[in-house]
Design a protein around this motif. Structure first.
Motif, short mmCIF file in Angstrom:
data_model
loop_
_atom_site.label_atom_id
_atom_site.label_comp_id
_atom_site.label_asym_id
_atom_site.label_seq_id
_atom_site.Cartn_x
_atom_site.Cartn_y
_atom_site.Cartn_z
N ASN A 1 10.72 28.85 28.35
CA ASN A 1 9.79 28.73 27.22
C ASN A 1 10.52 28.55 25.89
N GLY B 1 8.61 29.87 38.79
CA GLY B 1 7.38 29.30 38.29
C GLY B 1 6.14 29.91 38.89
N GLN B 2 6.26 30.40 40.13
CA GLN B 2 5.14 30.96 40.86
C GLN B 2 3.95 30.00 40.77
N GLY B 3 2.87 30.37 40.12
CA GLY B 3 1.69 29.51 40.12
C GLY B 3 1.73 28.38 39.09
N ASP B 4 2.80 28.30 38.32
CA ASP B 4 2.90 27.30 37.25
C ASP B 4 3.73 26.11 37.74
N SER B 5 3.06 25.03 38.14
CA SER B 5 3.77 23.89 38.72
C SER B 5 4.70 23.23 37.72
N SER B 6 4.32 23.20 36.45
CA SER B 6 5.17 22.60 35.42
C SER B 6 6.46 23.38 35.26
N LYS B 7 6.35 24.71 35.26
CA LYS B 7 7.52 25.56 35.13
C LYS B 7 8.44 25.41 36.34
N ARG B 8 7.84 25.28 37.53
CA ARG B 8 8.64 25.08 38.74
C ARG B 8 9.44 23.78 38.65
#
Length: 215
Positions: A149, A45-52
């Motif tokens: 995605n 996710g790196q900077g994407d908290s939702s993806k993490r």
């Protein structure tokens, strides 16, 4: 045809066991999956908290699938207690994945025996039919982890990133992706076929052996 007890197959499945045994205590528990999920979710996710969060959730679901799949085959009763306690926690609205950690562990021989039965079913359908649905859920979860995605394929950068996290050389990871994908995309149907083949085959030269990091 060589059997699932071949030296290469055992070595391959043992390596897979050690990937899951994150704390290196000789057993796999939900704690290992929690650690792995947290580390990998940051990577993916790196900077994407939702993806993490989505990735961490998928990893924890994979943990539940693997543990429940082996539930009826533990001779000392640990798995049965795990399932029973899991349902009690659900009924009381507790966070089951947190509560069950101290109640279950899977050791190398249990892991190998479970995957031998999976391999037998894939090679000769009807050998252990009860395992096929469980394996299918596990592979669907695995694919969903990588295709956050939901566009129906695994991208090259996702593949390389995951492989390098598990210690695979970046160039080797890129090369392996080229050998199995169409351009920069590994389509869902082909990815799932490779995941099944990874568990089934004991051929050291089979292309599915590059899928170590994803099961």
């Amino acid at each position: 045809m060589a059997t699932a007890s071949s030296e290469f197959w055992n070595e391959k499945m043992t390596r897979l066991f050690h990937l899951y045994d994150v704390d290196r205590d000789g057993s796999i528990t939900p704690v290992d999956f929690e650690i792995l999920a947290d580390k990998l979710s940051v990577l993916v996710g790196q900077g994407d908290s939702s993806k993490r969060e989505n990735y961490a959730g998928a990893r924890k679901l994979l943990c539940e699938e693997i543990m429940r799949a082996d539930a009826n085959n533990d001779k000392n009763g640990n798995n049965i207690y795990f399932i029973f306690f899991f349902h009690i926690c659900d009924n009381k609205h507790f966070h089951a994945s947190k509560t069950i950690y101290c109640f279950y562990s899977m050791f190398t021989e249990e892991w190998l025996d479970f995957h031998r039965r999976l391999a037998a079913e894939l090679r000769k359908p009807g050998t252990h039919p009860e395992l096929l649905e469980q394996l299918t859920r596990r592979i669907n979860t695995t694919f969903s982890m990588l295709d956050l995605n939901h566009d129906g394929h695994i991208a090259r950068d996702e593949w390389v990133k995951m492989c390098t996290f598990f210690g695979v050389d970046k160039d080797e990871a890129d090369k392996s992706f080229t050998s199995i994908a169409d351009g920069d995309k590994l389509q869902e149907s082909k990815a799932k076929m490779l995941f099944y083949d990874y568990i089934k085959t004991d051929d050291p030269n089979h292309v599915s052996n590059c899928c170590l990091c994803f099961l």
